[in-house]
Design a protein around this motif. Structure first.
Motif, PDB file in Angstrom:
ATOM      1  N   ASP A  93       0.826  -1.196   0.000  1.00  0.00           N
ATOM      2  CA  ASP A  93       0.000   0.000   0.000  1.00  0.00           C
ATOM      3  C   ASP A  93       0.868   1.257   0.000  1.00  0.00           C
ATOM      4  O   ASP A  93       2.101   1.175  -0.133  1.00  0.00           O
ATOM      5  CB  ASP A  93      -0.993  -0.024   1.173  1.00  0.00           C
ATOM      6  N   GLY A  94       0.277   2.414   0.144  1.00  0.00           N
ATOM      7  CA  GLY A  94       1.024   3.668   0.074  1.00  0.00           C
ATOM      8  C   GLY A  94       2.004   3.872   1.189  1.00  0.00           C
ATOM      9  O   GLY A  94       2.871   4.759   1.112  1.00  0.00           O
ATOM     10  N   ASP A  95       1.937   3.060   2.248  1.00  0.00           N
ATOM     11  CA  ASP A  95       2.890   3.117   3.358  1.00  0.00           C
ATOM     12  C   ASP A  95       3.836   1.935   3.360  1.00  0.00           C
ATOM     13  O   ASP A  95       4.496   1.667   4.362  1.00  0.00           O
ATOM     14  CB  ASP A  95       2.139   3.197   4.686  1.00  0.00           C
ATOM     15  N   ASP A  96       3.898   1.197   2.250  1.00  0.00           N
ATOM     16  CA  ASP A  96       4.784   0.055   2.080  1.00  0.00           C
ATOM     17  C   ASP A  96       4.401  -1.126   2.967  1.00  0.00           C
ATOM     18  O   ASP A  96       5.236  -1.973   3.281  1.00  0.00           O
ATOM     19  CB  ASP A  96       6.247   0.457   2.338  1.00  0.00           C
ATOM     20  N   ILE A  97       3.144  -1.192   3.382  1.00  0.00           N
ATOM     21  CA  ILE A  97       2.644  -2.335   4.138  1.00  0.00           C
ATOM     22  C   ILE A  97       2.243  -3.427   3.137  1.00  0.00           C
ATOM     23  O   ILE A  97       1.505  -3.157   2.195  1.00  0.00           O
ATOM     24  CB  ILE A  97       1.451  -1.931   5.016  1.00  0.00           C
ATOM     25  N   GLU A  98       2.721  -4.640   3.357  1.00  0.00           N
ATOM     26  CA  GLU A  98       2.493  -5.725   2.403  1.00  0.00           C
ATOM     27  C   GLU A  98       1.108  -6.343   2.577  1.00  0.00           C
ATOM     28  O   GLU A  98       0.742  -6.775   3.667  1.00  0.00           O
ATOM     29  CB  GLU A  98       3.555  -6.805   2.552  1.00  0.00           C
ATOM     30  N   LEU A  99       0.378  -6.380   1.485  1.00  0.00           N
ATOM     31  CA  LEU A  99      -0.929  -7.019   1.438  1.00  0.00           C
ATOM     32  C   LEU A  99      -0.873  -8.188   0.471  1.00  0.00           C
ATOM     33  O   LEU A  99      -0.353  -8.053  -0.640  1.00  0.00           O
ATOM     34  CB  LEU A  99      -1.995  -6.019   0.982  1.00  0.00           C
ATOM     35  N   ARG A 100      -1.385  -9.315   0.889  1.00  0.00           N
ATOM     36  CA  ARG A 100      -1.487 -10.488   0.019  1.00  0.00           C
ATOM     37  C   ARG A 100      -2.940 -10.734  -0.325  1.00  0.00           C
ATOM     38  O   ARG A 100      -3.815 -10.640   0.540  1.00  0.00           O
ATOM     39  CB  ARG A 100      -0.848 -11.711   0.695  1.00  0.00           C
ATOM     40  N   LEU A 101      -3.192 -11.067  -1.576  1.00  0.00           N
ATOM     41  CA  LEU A 101      -4.541 -11.302  -2.063  1.00  0.00           C
ATOM     42  C   LEU A 101      -4.614 -12.716  -2.622  1.00  0.00           C
ATOM     43  O   LEU A 101      -3.734 -13.128  -3.384  1.00  0.00           O
ATOM     44  CB  LEU A 101      -4.910 -10.298  -3.170  1.00  0.00           C
ATOM     45  N   ARG A 102      -5.639 -13.457  -2.223  1.00  0.00           N
ATOM     46  CA  ARG A 102      -5.807 -14.816  -2.734  1.00  0.00           C
ATOM     47  C   ARG A 102      -7.265 -15.209  -2.649  1.00  0.00           C
ATOM     48  O   ARG A 102      -8.082 -14.519  -2.024  1.00  0.00           O
ATOM     49  CB  ARG A 102      -4.955 -15.799  -1.919  1.00  0.00           C
ATOM     50  N   THR A 103      -7.607 -16.299  -3.311  1.00  0.00           N
ATOM     51  CA  THR A 103      -8.986 -16.797  -3.249  1.00  0.00           C
ATOM     52  C   THR A 103      -9.108 -17.801  -2.103  1.00  0.00           C
ATOM     53  O   THR A 103      -8.106 -18.211  -1.515  1.00  0.00           O
ATOM     54  CB  THR A 103      -9.370 -17.478  -4.565  1.00  0.00           C
TER      55      THR A 103
END
Length: 277
Positions: free
Chosen positions: A267-277
């Motif tokens: 995100d804009g603060d370099d926080i890692e987001l993972r997306l999956r089903t």
């Protein structure tokens, strides 16, 4: 009314934390929060409820302490299905730990505490959705009133573990600006803004009160590194939604990486987001 692009059955998946001391942190989440240890070795522990992994603790003894100015986790919120389960959690906290706070939010009842590494933890249960109030603009009405902890404690059954259908209901972040968070989580990712307060925004898929919270109350400004939040996960209902989300994020100029199980983006603060089903 803000309309979400992500389907209403979108939900929070796993949360991963980096910790310098593994054993006491595992014991906290087992004995106090009520999670079960699914797998553990010297480098990592996986905890969850009903066999479903919810929390990953990555052991990094040399990881630096999170700086006071660094963005990252405000709290991870474990959702239990009943007041009895919340009473059991309160009983464990009173027996094994220290309660930092307790609130009636109008949409939920919540207990607040911190783990041995200082990470914020919430344990909560939702009120029935029919009782939630909304503003004329379609936002949810949330308040912060004192919680009747005696009544909650009276509902306890003595259970030492979270029920099998417990999950992570939301993740609350400390960000550099509300605008930066909204640009990513609403405009690019596709969550709906459900409430705004002074220095905070709450976002969700569908009509939930929030899957993501973000605030600027401690005026943090630097990207997070070291101990604390490593990454968190959002689970999407199907591959079509995952593909559409990837396209939308890239059109908004966020760098998206494909993995064996889904997507990774910061995100804009370099926080890692993972997306999956």
């Amino acid at each position: 009314m803000d309309k979400a692009t992500l389907p209403s059955d979108t939900k929070i998946g796993r949360v991963a934390l980096t910790v310098a001391e593994l054993s006491p942190t595992v014991e906290f989440y087992r004995a106090v929060v009520g999670l079960n240890v699914i797998d553990a070795d010297a480098d990592r522990a996986i905890l969850g409820a009903g066999g479903q992994a919810l929390l990953i603790l990555n052991h990094r003894p040399d990881a630096p302490v999170r700086e006071d100015s660094a963005t990252g986790l405000y709290h991870v919120a474990f959702r239990v299905p009943s007041r009895a389960a919340l009473g059991d959690a309160l009983q464990r906290i009173n027996s094994e730990w220290t309660l930092d706070g307790a609130s009636d939010h109008g949409v939920s009842e919540a207990l607040y505490l911190s783990d041995p590494a200082g990470n914020g933890v919430e344990i909560y249960r939702d009120f029935p959705r029919a009782s939630w109030e909304e503003t004329p603009s379609g936002h949810v009405e949330m308040v912060t009133d004192p919680l009747d902890t005696q009544s909650v404690a009276a509902a306890a059954t003595g259970e030492q573990s979270m029920p099998a259908d417990s999950d992570i209901g939301h993740v609350y972040l400390e960000v550099s600006s509300v605008e930066t968070a909204r640009a990513f989580y609403a405009d690019a990712l596709g969550l709906r803004v459900r409430a705004t307060y002074d220095g905070a925004v709450f976002l969700a898929a569908g009509d939930y009160h929030h899957h993501i919270g973000a605030n600027v109350w401690k005026r943090r400004s630097k990207p997070h590194a070291g101990q604390g939040l490593a990454w968190f996960e959002i689970r999407l209902p199907d591959e079509a939604t995952l593909d559409a989300t990837q396209k939308r994020l890239r059109q908004s100029d966020y760098a998206v990486s494909e993995t064996g199980t889904g997507l990774t983006v910061r995100d804009g603060d370099d926080i890692e987001l993972r997306l999956r089903t």
